[in-house]
Structure formats: C-alpha cells, structure tokens
Design an enzyme around this catalytic site. Structure first.
Site, short mmCIF file in Angstrom:
data_model
loop_
_atom_site.label_atom_id
_atom_site.label_comp_id
_atom_site.label_asym_id
_atom_site.label_seq_id
_atom_site.Cartn_x
_atom_site.Cartn_y
_atom_site.Cartn_z
N GLU A 124 0.82 -1.21 0.00
CA GLU A 124 0.00 0.00 0.00
C GLU A 124 0.86 1.27 0.00
O GLU A 124 0.37 2.36 -0.24
CB GLU A 124 -0.95 -0.01 1.21
CG GLU A 124 -0.30 0.03 2.59
CD GLU A 124 0.21 -1.34 3.09
OE1 GLU A 124 0.50 -2.22 2.25
OE2 GLU A 124 0.33 -1.49 4.32
N CYS B 178 16.26 -6.67 0.53
CA CYS B 178 16.34 -7.90 1.32
C CYS B 178 17.70 -8.56 1.16
O CYS B 178 18.07 -9.42 1.94
CB CYS B 178 15.25 -8.86 0.91
SG CYS B 178 15.38 -9.30 -0.82
#
Ligand code: NAD
Length: 498
Positions: free
Chosen positions: A176, A281
């Site tokens: 979002e 990541c």
C-alpha cells in the site's frame, strides 16, 4: 494528486472505497496521492474475475501464452522509464536503481517466454511390455501474490509472469506504500493481449490479505515481506489448504578474510550496504572483518561513505534517496543510539550527512557505520532495513562462519577472499540460501531460483526459475497402454516384462 484504485477484470474498479490510504513522496515528506483499500467484497470480485478467466486461459495454447509474454516483455522495456519514475516517486530510490529493478524483473519475463520448453514433460516408452509412461504439469488455478514496498515492480515480476505463462490466473496485492507501478504493469499486460480477468490488482492492507488467504478459490499464495508476516501468511494459508511460498526478512553478512582485496571489499560493502538506502532484502547489513584487517577496512569504508551524494531519487546526482516512511526513518535512526548504548562505536553518523537538494521534511537518513558490534546487540539481532552497516570483528574464519550460522536468518551472504579453497569451504559450510564469492549481492539470475534458508523462507520452493514453474503447476504421471492390433485374449495379471 493521484488516486489509485483496484484493477479487476481488465479495468479500473469504479466503486466507492470504504477506506483509503495516503501515498507519500518520501523525498518531500508530502502526500502525493491516495489509494483505495480493498475489503472482502473487492477481493471476492477480483478472485471471481480470475476464476472466470481461468478455463479460457489455461486452455490457451503454449504458443499463444508465450506470444503474450513476448509482447509484454517489449511493452515493459519501452515503458521502463515510466515504471522507474513511479517507483522513485513513491519508494524514494534513485532513478538508476529503479530502472535496474525493472531490468531484473524483465529477466523473469524473458525466462517465462520460454514456457513451452519449461513445461515439457518426460516420456518413457515400454516401461512394461506395450506400456508407456509420461509426465505433464498443469496450472494450479487462481494464484495470489502479496508483495513488499521495497521492490514494487521486481518482486511482483518474480511471480506473475511465470504463474500466467504456466496457465494460471493471478491476483496481486502490492504494498500500500507504493501501489502505482503495479497498475501500469496491469495495463501493459492487457495491451500485450492477456484476457480480461487473468491478472487483477487489489490494494490495501491486512483485511485484503486475509480475504485472499481464506478464499476457497485461491489455490496458491506467493508472499515476500518481513519474517513475522511471512510466518503468519504461511501458517494461515496452509491451514486453508493452499500451496504457499513465503519469503521473509534477512540479516546478510559479508565476511572479509585477511587476504582479500580490501579496496574491492570496501567498494562492495558501500554499494551493498547503502544502495537503495539499505532497503533491500539482499543488502549487506553485517560486515564480519576477520583479524587483523578490521581497522584498515573500516577506514576505507568511511572514506567512501563521506563522498556519497544523498538526495531526491529523481535528481541525477543522487546516489542514495530517502527512506520509505517517516516512521521507518525514525525506527532506523533509533538503532544509532541503541547501538551506542549497548557498546558499539558510531564510526559514521548518518544523521549529520548532507542532503543535496532535498526538502527538509523528507524521510532522510544518511549512511551510517556502527563498529565493534557484537551478536548480542539489538542493532545486530534486528533486521534494521535501512542505511546502517554494522561491523563485527572476528578472530578467525571459524568464528566468522559461527556468527553467520547462529543467526536465525539465512537469505544471502558473501565472502571476500583471494583464496579459492577458503571460498569453496565457505559455500559448502554456510547455512544460507544465496552466496556470493567476491560478489556482495548475489541475487540469482532468472533461470536459477531465489530463496533463503531458515527464517528467510517458509515453504518448500524458492521463487522464479524452475522452482517457480514447479510452484505454479501440479504434476501428473500417466501410464498408458494401447493394445496392439494383433492382441487377443484376456490378461488379468500384472503387465509382464519380456
Ligand atoms: P511487510 O511484511 O510489512 O509487508 C509485506 C506485505 O504484507 C505488504 O503487501 C503488506 O500490505 C502486507 N502486510 C503487512 N502487514 C500485514 C499483516 N499484519 N497481515 C497481512 N498482511 C500484511 O514488509 P515491507 O515492510 O513491505 O517490506 C520489507 C520487508 O520485506 C523486509 O523485511 C525485507 O527483508 C522483506 N523482503 C524480503 C525479500 C526476500 O526475497 N526474502 C525481498 C524483499 C523484501
């Protein structure tokens, strides 16, 4: 002010959302748009569209599915700058990094274009007298993808190109925080000839995700995000009978042995520690310097950090942008004080790094170096996910690998050395899924697969590559006998081998 909504059945949703969220420009700190949040009703509509499109798409020939992927590939390549601009505007990363993200996503589309070859099964003639056996792979059905903020184009493209090429239909729930790029991808898929309903996007947060996890018509769930949510997704979706791959967070270590080229290692540590403001990541967040090179290496890294240009992502001179939200920026900055309180040395304080051309209200934090960090400190134990590089000192190779293997994460790691034997031993012994030898961010190419070990992945298959093809398909083995025209008589026994 942009208003983003869901993409359902080949077009934007036209309803009135019960809830909306703000979209921020991290470089200015100001709201740049709003995004509709899906409730169960919109998720049901997206899954229904995907389910309705499934029979037609799964029966579409491999040649046609591959042609759609080729067309999509060309469209993404020609809209690369537009996609990158949407990423920079909402994530904050610099334009070259955003373009690189699109390029890495495209590699998976390239791979998916070869789906006719990838879905070839095996065939064995005469497994018993007059009996043949073969294997086929078929799509699982409607698949869902739930993705993180840090790669709004690349991570969805780890999933849906392969899922669609295999004959599945797809519902994407992007982050979002940066929802806009996914909608351009949806438009490009439609332009490439994908039938309406085969690819849908629902925006929102937990409510939307939970509706997907429990929906009876969703057969497979791919997730990439933080470890606590990955664990939740895995447990919830498997409890609802779904196939799940859930990739979590990371603490990636870079070991530097005393024989390494220290200039190469210092360049790599800075690139991998501070690229994309550490919000990757596969970023290096813990550097393990094996005695006696610690002080010399830290000096070289500090020197390079001082010349980094931090500023808005759409400014050409910027090498590092802001963090994604104010809350995240403040949380990351909190580790500087907590690290010092626990005994670390603040070798470079990113709070005082100059911001070139940036608005004062942006979510800024410059590159930071914490030295003399130990495994018991919170700045080491937590995944910080920001521009903070921690340096640990190890007395030996054995101590260094002991630190990595004791860490609960196992996403990526790297070793810097000129000793091939040491590198080989490291790759053999380390309990991590992706390993670099003199390469700091070893993200596998599209024809291998991406995935970590331990708390960095819940499930059995990695994403994309052949693991991706296996995840989005189910295997069948067929054993068949066609009687020879000369055959006569009854055979009640087992097939006989002559
Ligand atoms: P996140 O876990 O907060 O969110 C990921 C997705 O889950 C988003 O779509 C979000 O809307 C949804 N979500 C968040 N909270 C939820 C909840 N309580 N219930 C259901 N859904 C929820 O992750 P993030 O902050 O967007 O991304 C950063 C994290 O992702 C880091 O931990 C990073 O290491 C990880 N990551 C991992 C990989 C990998 O390949 N292993 C790749 C990229 C990012």
């Amino acid at each position: 002010m942009a208003h983003r909504t869901h993409w359902i059945n080949g077009k934007p949703w036209t309803g009135e959302a019960a809830t909306r969220g703000d979209i921020y420009n991290p470089a200015t700190g100001r709201v740049s748009g709003t995004v509709d949040y899906a409730t169960k009703t919109e998720v049901d509509a997206a899954v229904a569209a995907a389910d309705a499109a499934l029979p037609g798409w799964r029966e579409t020939s491999l040649a046609r599915r591959s042609a759609v992927m080729f067309a999509f590939r060309e469209l993404v390549a020609s809209h690369r700058d537009e996609l990158a601009a949407r990423i920079t505007a909402e994530h904050g990363k610099v334009a070259s990094d955003a373009a690189g993200e699109v390029a890495r996503g495209l590699e998976v589309v390239d791979f998916a274009c070869g789906i006719p070859h990838l879905l070839k099964g095996g065939y064995s003639e005469n497994v018993s007298t007059g009996v043949d056996a073969y294997s086929i792979r078929q799509p699982v059905g409607v698949a869902a993808g739930i993705t993180p903020f840090n790669f709004p184009v690349m991570v969805p493209m780890w999933m849906f190109p392969i899922a669609l090429a295999c004959g599945n239909t797809f519902v994407l729930k992007p982050s979002e925080k940066d929802p806009s790029a996914s909608l351009l991808l949806a438009e490009l898929l439609a332009e490439a000839g994908l039938p309406d309903g085969a690819f849908n996007v629902v925006h929102g947060a937990k409510e939307a995700v939970d509706a997907l996890l429990s929906h009876p018509d969703v057969r497979a769930v791919s997730f990439v995000g933080s470890t606590p949510i990955a664990r939740y997704i895995y447990e919830t979706a498997t409890a609802h009978g779904k196939r799940v791959q859930a990739l979590g967070g990371a603490k990636n270590h870079m070991v530097v042995l005393p024989d390494a080229d220290l200039d190469l290692a210092a360049d790599a540590a800075v690139n991998a520690g501070f690229g994309s403001a550490g919000e990757r990541c596969m970023a290096i967040s813990a550097l393990v310097a094996v005695d006696p090179i610690g002080d010399e290496l830290v000096a070289k890294i500090r020197q390079r950090m001082a010349s980094l240009t931090v500023g808005p992502g759409d400014q050409e001179s910027s090498e590092m942008g802001p963090l994604v939200t104010r809350q995240h920026r403040d949380k990351v900055a909190g580790y500087l004080d907590s690290g010092v309180a626990e005994g670390a040395t603040l070798a470079v304080d990113g709070r005082s790094h100059p911001i070139t051309g940036g608005a004062g209200d942006g979510f800024w934090l410059g590159p930071t170096l914490l030295d003399h960090v130990t495994p018991r400190m919170n700045c080491y134990r937590d995944e910080i996910f920001g521009p903070v590089l921690s340096v640990l000192r190890a007395g030996s190779y054995a101590e260094a690998i002991g630190i990595i293997n004791a860490n609960p994460y196992g996403n990526g790691t790297a070793i810097f050395t000129n000793d091939g034997g040491a590198a080989r031993r490291f790759t053999h012994e380390v309990e991590v899924g992706m390993i670099g030898v003199n390469v700091p961010i070893p993200v596998p190419m599209a024809y291998y697969s991406f995935g970590g070990w331990k708390s960095s992945l819940f499930g059995d298959t990695h994403v994309y590559g052949t693991d991706g093809v296996h995840f989005y398909t189910r295997a069948k083995a067929v054993t068949s006998r066609w009687l020879d025209p000369s055959h006569g008589g009854v055979n009640l026994g087992f097939p006989v081998n002559h």
